[in-house]
Motif scaffolding. Structure first.
Motif, short mmCIF file in Angstrom:
data_model
loop_
_atom_site.label_atom_id
_atom_site.label_comp_id
_atom_site.label_asym_id
_atom_site.label_seq_id
_atom_site.Cartn_x
_atom_site.Cartn_y
_atom_site.Cartn_z
N ASP A 11 0.80 -1.23 0.00
CA ASP A 11 0.00 0.00 0.00
C ASP A 11 0.83 1.28 0.00
N ARG A 12 2.15 1.17 -0.03
CA ARG A 12 3.00 2.36 -0.10
C ARG A 12 2.82 3.03 -1.46
N VAL A 13 2.97 4.34 -1.51
CA VAL A 13 2.88 5.11 -2.75
C VAL A 13 4.29 5.52 -3.16
N VAL A 14 4.61 5.31 -4.42
CA VAL A 14 5.94 5.65 -4.96
C VAL A 14 5.79 6.93 -5.76
N PRO A 15 6.63 7.93 -5.51
CA PRO A 15 6.51 9.19 -6.26
C PRO A 15 6.69 8.99 -7.77
N ASP A 16 5.93 9.74 -8.52
CA ASP A 16 6.05 9.73 -9.98
C ASP A 16 7.39 10.33 -10.38
N VAL A 17 7.80 10.01 -11.59
CA VAL A 17 8.97 10.64 -12.22
C VAL A 17 8.37 11.48 -13.37
N THR A 79 4.36 7.23 -14.27
CA THR A 79 3.34 7.31 -13.25
C THR A 79 2.62 5.96 -13.22
N ASN A 80 1.51 5.87 -12.49
CA ASN A 80 0.73 4.63 -12.42
C ASN A 80 -0.76 4.95 -12.45
N VAL A 81 -1.56 3.99 -12.92
CA VAL A 81 -3.01 4.15 -12.86
C VAL A 81 -3.46 4.16 -11.40
N VAL A 82 -2.99 3.18 -10.64
CA VAL A 82 -3.30 3.09 -9.21
C VAL A 82 -2.00 3.32 -8.46
N ALA A 83 -2.03 4.21 -7.48
CA ALA A 83 -0.79 4.62 -6.81
C ALA A 83 -0.26 3.63 -5.78
N ARG A 84 -1.13 2.82 -5.18
CA ARG A 84 -0.67 1.98 -4.07
C ARG A 84 -0.02 0.70 -4.55
N ALA A 85 0.99 0.27 -3.80
CA ALA A 85 1.75 -0.94 -4.14
C ALA A 85 1.02 -2.19 -3.67
N THR A 86 1.08 -3.22 -4.52
CA THR A 86 0.55 -4.54 -4.19
C THR A 86 1.52 -5.59 -4.70
N ALA A 87 1.33 -6.82 -4.23
CA ALA A 87 2.16 -7.93 -4.72
C ALA A 87 1.82 -8.26 -6.16
N ARG A 88 0.52 -8.17 -6.51
CA ARG A 88 0.07 -8.47 -7.87
C ARG A 88 -1.03 -7.50 -8.26
#
Length: 193
Positions: A11-17, A79-88
């Motif tokens: 669920d961590r958010v990674v900053p966009d580049v 960037t990402n469509v969904v910001a939160r990290a998941t395993a899959r």
């Protein structure tokens, strides 16, 4: 990376580049746990984004995930469509993708890239309610940017090889080079999450 580090990254958010006026804003589905631990996009060892980006001609050499900031000088961002990290990615629901699509549209309006390249056809279809979309250029724009759906570079996407993905990414690169932006790019770096 330990299992504990990976678990803590959920669920961590990674900053966009990103910066304003990019030629191409690449948009992943969502960060992997490896990306969330390292803070570098497409960092999972099985992800083929970086070799594909190089083989397609977008980068002069194969960058490492830790060199992601070098993309900005090439007019590229992530960037990402969904910001939160998941395993899959299959841990994400349709509502989350649609919310991500709305947030992505606002981000693209603000950053004004020439192209939005969504790397994952299912994510694109769900986020933008385009169930029949296929890999390649799309008829619609998002936030004023032209859209290209690209194959997902995840190692789990066995339908595409590095070679066939690089060919598709190169089609986008050719379109970018032959269709310059109508307006001058907006300058000034931005790190958004």
């Amino acid at each position: 990376m330990t299992p504990e580090e990976l678990s803590a990254a959920r669920d961590r958010v990674v900053p966009d580049v990103v910066t304003g006026g990019l030629r191409v804003l690449f948009c992943g589905i969502n960060p992997s746990l490896t990306t969330a631990v390292t803070g570098h996009h497409f960092a999972h060892p099985g992800n083929r984004f970086w070799p594909v980006l190089h083989r397609s001609g977008f980068t002069p050499r194969q960058l490492r995930p830790s060199e992601q900031a070098e993309l900005l000088g090439l007019g590229l961002g992530i960037t990402n469509v969904v910001a939160r990290a998941t395993a899959r990615a299959d841990e994400l629901g349709a509502d989350e993708f649609r919310e991500g699509g709305a947030a992505l549209t606002a981000k693209v309006e603000r950053l004004a890239p020439q192209w939005l390249a969504v790397v994952g056809i299912t994510a694109y279809r769900t986020a933008f309610r385009e169930p029949r979309a296929r890999i390649g250029p799309q008829d619609r724009t998002v936030g004023g940017a032209r859209v290209w759906a690209l194959p997902n570079p995840s190692g789990l996407n066995a339908h595409w090889t590095v070679r066939t993905m690089a060919e598709e990414y190169a089609r986008l690169r050719d379109a970018v080079l032959t269709r310059p932006p109508a307006d001058p790019p907006v300058s000034g770096p931005t790190r958004a999450g």
